[in-house]
Design a protein around this motif. Structure first.
Motif, PDB file in Angstrom:
ATOM      1  N   LEU A  10       0.860  -1.178   0.000  1.00  0.00           N
ATOM      2  CA  LEU A  10       0.000   0.000   0.000  1.00  0.00           C
ATOM      3  C   LEU A  10       0.899   1.232   0.000  1.00  0.00           C
ATOM      4  O   LEU A  10       1.610   1.495   0.972  1.00  0.00           O
ATOM      5  N   PHE A  11       0.895   1.967  -1.097  1.00  0.00           N
ATOM      6  CA  PHE A  11       1.664   3.200  -1.248  1.00  0.00           C
ATOM      7  C   PHE A  11       0.784   4.326  -0.693  1.00  0.00           C
ATOM      8  O   PHE A  11      -0.230   4.682  -1.297  1.00  0.00           O
ATOM      9  N   ILE A  12       1.178   4.868   0.454  1.00  0.00           N
ATOM     10  CA  ILE A  12       0.355   5.860   1.143  1.00  0.00           C
ATOM     11  C   ILE A  12       0.811   7.271   0.791  1.00  0.00           C
ATOM     12  O   ILE A  12       1.872   7.714   1.248  1.00  0.00           O
ATOM     13  N   TYR A  13       0.053   7.943  -0.066  1.00  0.00           N
ATOM     14  CA  TYR A  13       0.104   9.399  -0.148  1.00  0.00           C
ATOM     15  C   TYR A  13      -0.884   9.872   0.911  1.00  0.00           C
ATOM     16  O   TYR A  13      -1.942   9.250   1.079  1.00  0.00           O
ATOM     17  N   PRO A  14      -0.603  10.943   1.622  1.00  0.00           N
ATOM     18  CA  PRO A  14      -1.446  11.269   2.781  1.00  0.00           C
ATOM     19  C   PRO A  14      -2.944  11.258   2.511  1.00  0.00           C
ATOM     20  O   PRO A  14      -3.719  10.711   3.287  1.00  0.00           O
ATOM     21  N   ASP A  15      -3.387  11.851   1.387  1.00  0.00           N
ATOM     22  CA  ASP A  15      -4.817  11.924   1.104  1.00  0.00           C
ATOM     23  C   ASP A  15      -5.239  10.999  -0.028  1.00  0.00           C
ATOM     24  O   ASP A  15      -6.435  10.800  -0.255  1.00  0.00           O
ATOM     25  N   GLY A  16      -4.301  10.439  -0.762  1.00  0.00           N
ATOM     26  CA  GLY A  16      -4.592   9.605  -1.917  1.00  0.00           C
ATOM     27  C   GLY A  16      -3.772  10.054  -3.108  1.00  0.00           C
ATOM     28  O   GLY A  16      -3.182  11.130  -3.106  1.00  0.00           O
ATOM     29  N   ASN A  64       3.826  23.575  -5.580  1.00  0.00           N
ATOM     30  CA  ASN A  64       2.391  23.702  -5.779  1.00  0.00           C
ATOM     31  C   ASN A  64       1.584  23.431  -4.521  1.00  0.00           C
ATOM     32  O   ASN A  64       0.458  22.943  -4.581  1.00  0.00           O
ATOM     33  N   ILE A  65       2.139  23.746  -3.361  1.00  0.00           N
ATOM     34  CA  ILE A  65       1.433  23.536  -2.101  1.00  0.00           C
ATOM     35  C   ILE A  65       0.146  24.357  -2.046  1.00  0.00           C
ATOM     36  O   ILE A  65      -0.792  24.019  -1.319  1.00  0.00           O
ATOM     37  N   GLU A  66       0.053  25.429  -2.840  1.00  0.00           N
ATOM     38  CA  GLU A  66      -1.171  26.242  -2.868  1.00  0.00           C
ATOM     39  C   GLU A  66      -2.386  25.408  -3.251  1.00  0.00           C
ATOM     40  O   GLU A  66      -3.496  25.647  -2.771  1.00  0.00           O
ATOM     41  N   TYR A  67      -2.183  24.409  -4.105  1.00  0.00           N
ATOM     42  CA  TYR A  67      -3.298  23.701  -4.716  1.00  0.00           C
ATOM     43  C   TYR A  67      -3.567  22.310  -4.132  1.00  0.00           C
ATOM     44  O   TYR A  67      -4.562  21.690  -4.491  1.00  0.00           O
ATOM     45  N   ALA A  68      -2.697  21.806  -3.294  1.00  0.00           N
ATOM     46  CA  ALA A  68      -2.895  20.448  -2.757  1.00  0.00           C
ATOM     47  C   ALA A  68      -1.979  20.244  -1.554  1.00  0.00           C
ATOM     48  O   ALA A  68      -0.911  20.856  -1.474  1.00  0.00           O
ATOM     49  N   PRO A  69      -2.369  19.374  -0.617  1.00  0.00           N
ATOM     50  CA  PRO A  69      -1.552  19.142   0.586  1.00  0.00           C
ATOM     51  C   PRO A  69      -0.389  18.202   0.308  1.00  0.00           C
ATOM     52  O   PRO A  69      -0.344  17.074   0.802  1.00  0.00           O
ATOM     53  N   ARG A  70       0.584  18.653  -0.487  1.00  0.00           N
ATOM     54  CA  ARG A  70       1.692  17.794  -0.879  1.00  0.00           C
ATOM     55  C   ARG A  70       2.918  17.997   0.012  1.00  0.00           C
ATOM     56  O   ARG A  70       4.052  18.038  -0.461  1.00  0.00           O
TER      57      ARG A  70
END
Length: 447
Positions: A10-16, A64-70
């Motif tokens: 399971l590759f976990i990106y925090p939100d998907g 691009n942190i403005e547009y997504a919680p990366r």
């Protein structure tokens, strides 16, 4: 039941993994810095006997942190928190050979391997983001070739440090008054181009001998590095022939270096949208694509191809003529994948952004549970994969659909375990436990 079984992470990106996952109505974005969120996901994966959870990382804030919680929590310390809440599932974290020192990194991973009783893997990267240099007092990011040269020596040092305690160095004899045998704890005395490290490590030999070596590069340097060091390889492919070529190439290179090909697990990424019908799955995918923000998507594409397409007509054909054959500013592991999509499918710019929104160049499949299982079985049985990194478009729902609907199909087909047979990540992957390089040498006292 066949002896060869799938490996599933399971590759976990925090939100998907879909870039707009955080905007989906069921997203739990308030929990993305909460360790219990990651513990829950790992527990869900452990309940269906997945091999491991995996965390990507990079030592720089995304533009691009403005547009997504990366953003990223530091993954090695996160593994320690997950280890406390699980007992069998493997734990893989990313760490850069360019922006770490071997001794500290060897100690960190050794500590978590002990804490987890042998469940840790290290995803070895050299870091592609030029901006990382400015966080470490450097004027410029090292070149691709320089980063891989440093990585080779880094692995030699770290491996030596993890070998520096023999398995029986710890005596733990309170009656005799001896805790350890110094003759079985060895200095490394490494002096090389990039590192001078005396050793030994100040942590005893870990349960797995050393953590599992994982790697994700697909460039020529990356393939050579993987063939020498990697025990699991994360990779991105859009077609079966591409995956088969990579699989054959890596296994052949490893054999040429005296390694056993079956001791390398090749694990492509797969991001599934699952529905009761194919049309339902595609509608779900379209819901996510409708939420993307071109400002974010164009920055992602710029990183992959090294070209800024801001201002271009999104609904015009993709401007293929702007792409240089070999762009040093692009991410090497994704550059050719994206170009192949463009050349094969002839998308508009917007169509390409939608195509990449799901998993950044990894395979996205919208279909029924049976179609997802068919894809996995085909690649697994036709020499394209030893398993997969499952990359849910959103969490937890995207993974829950896979666990509830696809895993039972894989089990009925005899492709995936019903339960864990043993407890370490090496056990799950079917990898041998390496001996210390010092075990067969004449004993000498550490100093």
């Amino acid at each position: 039941m066949p002896t060869r079984q799938l490996s599933l992470n399971l590759f976990i990106y925090p939100d998907g993994h879909h870039e707009a996952a955080w905007r989906y109505p069921s997203a739990e974005i308030a929990r993305l810095t909460d360790v219990s969120w990651f513990q829950r996901l790992a527990q869900q994966a452990e309940q269906v006997a997945f091999d491991a959870v995996f965390f990507a990382d990079g030592p720089v804030l995304a533009e691009n942190i403005e547009y997504a919680p990366r953003f990223r929590l530091e993954p090695i310390t996160l593994l320690a928190g997950i280890a406390a809440a699980t007992s069998r599932i493997g734990l893989i974290a990313t760490a850069s050979t360019t922006y770490h020192q071997p001794y500290n990194l060897a100690r960190l991973f050794a500590s978590v391997d002990h804490q987890s009783r042998g469940r840790v893997g290290w995803n070895i990267v050299t870091t592609t983001n030029d901006a990382a240099a400015f966080n470490f007092g450097l004027d410029a990011h090292p070149s691709h070739a320089e980063r891989y040269a440093r990585a080779q020596e880094f692995l030699e040092v770290v491996t030596g440090l993890w070998d520096s305690w023999e398995d029986d160095a710890v005596l733990a004899d309170p009656v005799g008054g001896r805790y350890a045998d110094p003759a079985k704890i060895h200095r490394l005395d490494h002096e090389g181009r990039y590192f001078t490290v005396r050793g030994p490590l100040n942590v005893p030999r870990v349960p797995q001998g050393r953590p599992v070596y994982v790697q994700a590069g697909s460039s020529e340097d990356g393939r050579g590095f993987a063939a020498r060091w990697a025990e699991a390889i994360f990779t991105a492919h859009q077609t079966l022939p591409s995956a088969q070529e990579f699989y054959c190439d890596i296994k052949s290179r490893a054999l040429g270096l005296g390694r056993r090909p079956e001791h390398i697990r090749v694990l492509p990424g797969l991001s599934p949208f699952i529905g009761g019908t194919e049309a339902e799955a595609k509608r779900l995918q379209a819901e996510f694509n409708d939420l993307i923000q071109p400002g974010y998507s164009l920055q992602q594409l710029r990183q992959m191809l090294g070209v800024d397409f801001t201002g271009h007509d999104l609904d015009a054909p993709f401007p293929r003529h702007l792409i240089a054959p070999d762009n040093s500013r692009a991410v090497a592991s994704r550059f050719q994948v994206v170009l192949d999509i463009v050349d094969r499918e002839k998308p508009t710019l917007r169509g390409l952004l939608h195509r990449l929104a799901g998993a950044r160049g990894h395979f996205v499949l919208a279909g029924t549970p049976e179609q997802v299982a068919d894809h996995i079985e085909t690649w697994f049985t036709q020499a394209a994969a030893d398993g997969f990194n499952i990359m849910p478009p959103w969490l937890p729902g995207g993974f829950e659909a896979f666990a509830d609907q696809v895993v039972p199909l894989l089990r009925r087909r005899g492709l995936f375990r019903e339960e864990y047979a043993r407890s370490t990540l090496r056990d799950h992957y079917g990898l041998p436990r390496p001996e210390s390089r010092f075990a067969a040498l004449p004993q000498r006292r550490a100093s």
